[in-house]
Design a protein around this motif. Sequence first.
Motif, short mmCIF file in Angstrom:
data_model
loop_
_atom_site.label_atom_id
_atom_site.label_comp_id
_atom_site.label_asym_id
_atom_site.label_seq_id
_atom_site.Cartn_x
_atom_site.Cartn_y
_atom_site.Cartn_z
N PRO A 527 0.68 -1.68 -0.11
CA PRO A 527 -0.03 -0.18 -0.33
C PRO A 527 0.66 1.09 0.05
N ILE A 528 2.20 1.94 0.71
CA ILE A 528 2.58 2.68 0.96
C ILE A 528 3.39 2.90 -1.00
N LEU A 529 3.67 2.24 -0.73
CA LEU A 529 4.27 1.81 -2.37
C LEU A 529 3.30 1.87 -3.57
N ARG A 530 2.54 1.73 -3.03
CA ARG A 530 1.18 2.05 -4.67
C ARG A 530 0.83 3.47 -3.92
N GLN A 531 0.93 3.52 -2.63
CA GLN A 531 0.75 5.53 -3.02
C GLN A 531 1.85 6.56 -3.16
N LEU A 532 2.97 5.80 -2.84
CA LEU A 532 3.90 6.88 -3.74
C LEU A 532 4.37 6.52 -5.18
N MET A 533 3.59 5.76 -5.43
CA MET A 533 3.67 5.75 -7.42
C MET A 533 2.72 6.46 -7.47
N ILE A 534 1.48 6.56 -7.06
CA ILE A 534 0.63 7.42 -7.65
C ILE A 534 0.65 9.55 -6.99
N GLU A 535 0.98 9.15 -6.10
CA GLU A 535 1.19 10.96 -5.81
C GLU A 535 2.73 11.19 -5.69
N PRO A 537 4.80 10.24 -8.16
CA PRO A 537 5.49 8.90 -9.04
C PRO A 537 6.90 9.08 -9.38
N GLY A 538 7.81 10.49 -9.70
CA GLY A 538 9.30 10.70 -9.81
C GLY A 538 9.61 10.05 -8.61
N THR A 539 9.38 10.26 -6.92
CA THR A 539 9.82 9.43 -6.25
C THR A 539 10.00 8.07 -6.64
N TYR A 540 9.26 7.91 -6.45
CA TYR A 540 8.98 5.69 -6.89
C TYR A 540 10.29 5.69 -7.72
N HIS A 541 10.22 6.29 -8.91
CA HIS A 541 10.99 6.09 -10.31
C HIS A 541 12.44 6.61 -9.76
N HIS A 542 12.55 7.00 -9.33
CA HIS A 542 13.84 7.29 -8.13
C HIS A 542 14.49 6.08 -7.13
N ASP A 572 12.90 7.24 0.68
CA ASP A 572 12.13 8.72 0.57
C ASP A 572 10.37 8.58 1.09
N ILE A 573 9.75 7.68 0.95
CA ILE A 573 8.82 7.44 1.46
C ILE A 573 7.89 9.00 1.87
N GLY A 574 8.42 9.67 2.98
CA GLY A 574 8.26 10.68 3.49
C GLY A 574 7.98 11.98 2.58
N LYS A 575 8.33 11.85 1.54
CA LYS A 575 8.13 13.01 -0.08
C LYS A 575 6.61 12.81 -0.45
N ILE A 576 5.73 11.92 0.13
CA ILE A 576 4.58 11.67 0.40
C ILE A 576 3.81 12.95 0.86
N ARG A 577 4.05 13.47 1.47
CA ARG A 577 3.28 14.02 2.26
C ARG A 577 3.23 15.18 1.59
N LYS A 578 4.40 15.84 0.94
CA LYS A 578 4.79 17.03 -0.12
C LYS A 578 4.97 16.84 -1.07
N VAL A 613 9.48 8.13 9.09
CA VAL A 613 10.13 7.02 10.17
C VAL A 613 8.91 7.14 10.76
N GLU A 614 7.48 8.57 10.79
CA GLU A 614 5.56 8.22 11.08
C GLU A 614 5.40 7.86 10.38
N LEU A 615 5.20 7.51 8.66
CA LEU A 615 4.62 6.90 7.92
C LEU A 615 5.34 5.22 7.96
N ALA A 616 6.83 4.93 7.65
CA ALA A 616 7.10 3.65 8.53
C ALA A 616 6.77 2.82 9.40
N ARG A 617 6.95 4.16 10.84
CA ARG A 617 6.25 3.23 12.11
C ARG A 617 5.01 3.14 11.97
N GLU A 618 3.80 3.37 11.62
CA GLU A 618 2.70 3.92 10.11
C GLU A 618 2.89 2.07 10.07
N HIS A 619 3.13 1.71 9.01
CA HIS A 619 2.89 0.60 8.52
C HIS A 619 3.72 -0.44 8.87
N LYS A 620 4.66 -0.16 9.70
CA LYS A 620 5.03 -1.71 10.49
C LYS A 620 6.16 -2.00 9.99
#
Length: 804
Positions: A527-535, A537-542, A572-578, A613-620
């Motif tokens: 789920p977190i990677l799919r969210q990263l890919m949608i919101e 996409p550049g960070t996902y590819h990176h 870089d999942i923290g980049k989902i927020r901004k 870090v917060e998202l990683a803890r949230e998704h365990k």
Amino acid sequence: MTKEEKNKSQQGRAAIFGEGVQSLRHRQKNRLGGWLLLTVALLLTLIIVPKGGLIPDYHAPGDVASRDIKSPRDLLVEDVELTRAKRLEAANAVPLVYQFDRLLGVEAIRRLKSGLELLLQQQSGVEDRQSPEILLQQLEADFGVPLTGDEFRPLIKLPLDRDLAVSTVDALRPVFALPIVASFASFEKDRLQGLMLLDRNSGEELNAALLDRTISLNDALSQAKEALTQIPGMSALQQQTLLKLVQQQLRPNLLFDQPETEKRKIAAEEQVAPVLFQIKKGEMVVREGERVSADQILKLRAIRESGRDNRSLQTAAGLLICILLLIYVGFHFARGNISKFHPDSRDLIFLAVVFLSQFLLTKVSIFISTGMGNTFAYIDSTVYFYAIPFALGAMLVRIVLNSETAFLFAVCSAVLVGILFGNSLLMALYALAASLVGAHGVRQCQARTTLYRAGLWIGLTNMALLLGIHLLAGRNAELELLWKLGFGFFGGLISAVFVNGTVPLVESFFKYTTDIKLLELANMNAPILRQLMIEAPGTYHHSILVGNLAEAAAESISANPLLARVSAYYHDIGKIRKPLYFIENSGGQRNKHDKLAPSMSALILTSHVKDGVELAREHKLGAELIDIIQQHHGTTLIKFFYDRAKSLADPGMQQVDERDYRYHGPKPQTREAALIMLADAVEAASRTLTDPTPARIQGMVKKLINNIFIDGQLDECDLTLKDLNMIAKSFNRVLSSSFHHRVDYPEPVHIVREKTAVEAKLSPEQKIGARGAGPDRKSPEEIQDPEAAHAKSRPEDLKRLGIS
């Protein structure tokens, strides 16, 4: 409850309760380690010391047997009742001991002779006559008995001469020399059981023929009376008076010695060996439904007791000391000599739980094996022992921790397994070989089939070792060997099954991120990677490209490639927020940082680490991934905005603080975290290359790695200069293959004709513009990469790194 209130509530619970078992990683472990060591040693002692099987206890003859029971081994059982009867028989056969005191009669004759001499002296007047009182005392002293007045007066008046006195003594001497008993009837009764005659003074055994002359006190008195009547010239008055003296002197000189008799009886009982009867291995002791007899109860108790090692408290204390020393010495040796051995408190608790669980499972397996051996008597119960999953603990430790800890665990557990199986060196060797092969087999568990492949190798190793032990014992080929080989192979497979089912529990309870967990996180449909890919996409590819670089570099320096690749996916999942505040997600839109102050831009960039870090803890995602997310930028400087802030700063105002434009860290603590930092910087900078030739790629990689090295970001991890050189080579190889030149394939004829017709209609200026434009090319000025905006380094800086 609003979102803000919910966050505050969660933070409060975290402050009070921490993060479960995972929070133990950061606690002081010295005191915890001591208590864990003592607890593990005590519990292992309680597990190892008690022995026994599943043989039911029947209390009385006539109880109905609940199942068929066969003897699991050859036994010699003592028949207690028969042994007691034999010993009683031996005790009864011991003759009764009688003591014969010869000196008693000699002393009596001496006293008679002395008293008669005194009376002769008084009557003959040789000495002065003494008063009656003094004479009475002297006579009592000579005769050795007190005298009454009625006895004293006849003695004074007794007419005596020397011949009469001598004749009296000579006549009485044979009577006093005879064996005299108090009760002749008791003597005759004892004589029927057998008598042994001992000299009371010397202790020597006398001739038993002397017992034939034994008389009673009455018979001795009668013989004395008859002897006195045979003395010539003795009157009746003299006979009567002397007979009274003889009666006073007569004592039994043949006495029953009860203490000596009992001593000889006990010695005879001790010389009787226990009466044993044999129970053959596989012998049917009792059948289901039968009434159990006394002999069968005796056999069943013998079988049950044979499986027990009746250890005393002293032995248990000794075992406790040995376990304490074994674990303590092994732990401190590894901590002082093995660089990768540095367990935290969570690891210590995990090792203790695995240690106790494995031995508890082994103990239960022993009981089950004993029961199986009784049910299927054609298979020895010891054969089932080889199916016990001894490698389970070492495999778990290797998957969760590392090879060094798994090796220490395997050695300690193998030694204790040998003690558990009756100090068996072969069982210790069997457990050690299985544990080491299992730990080696799961060293890179990147697929669940790896577990079963390791179980297969454990089974084959068990079979080879059992065959070697069988040949070492000098035994021929037999059916039991086939059973051993089969159960040994099954033991390897069952180890893999147990590990496969246990790893998810360990991951859930202890919050570990194993390779198997990483395989699940590597699924791009998470789920977190799919969210990263949608919101974003550049960070996902990176992140995918960074994963390729980090994985190749990890393989080159023997790090964990799977952890490096998965960490790159999530770093870089923290980049989902901004997402729009990062250039790779702008999609050609206007840069949002153009309207922001440099300090605010720096704050937004650094916040993606905290958000990640917060998202990683949230998704365990696990502690390892959280640490890498937090460390992948270390304390690097956001140089683009730092330089911008300095250029905009008023010279008269306070100077820009460099710390405000650095990430908060910490610096990378592991090799994998350092790889993510290096790969992240290299991949971002590679986008700025207009003509990515291998030479330019190599120069860029060396420059970036050198800058990060000089900045001190790699000071707290285990990377060496040799590792950095290997990392640079792997980056060059991956990037060169990514930016390879493609062959310019010729287009179809009809398309060429159409293009020619179109170009013929264009003006010269339009033709030049069409040739220079291309949808896939951008000028270098259009590419912005703030993370790659490092200061130019001098050539000598590359030499410091060792890769120029």
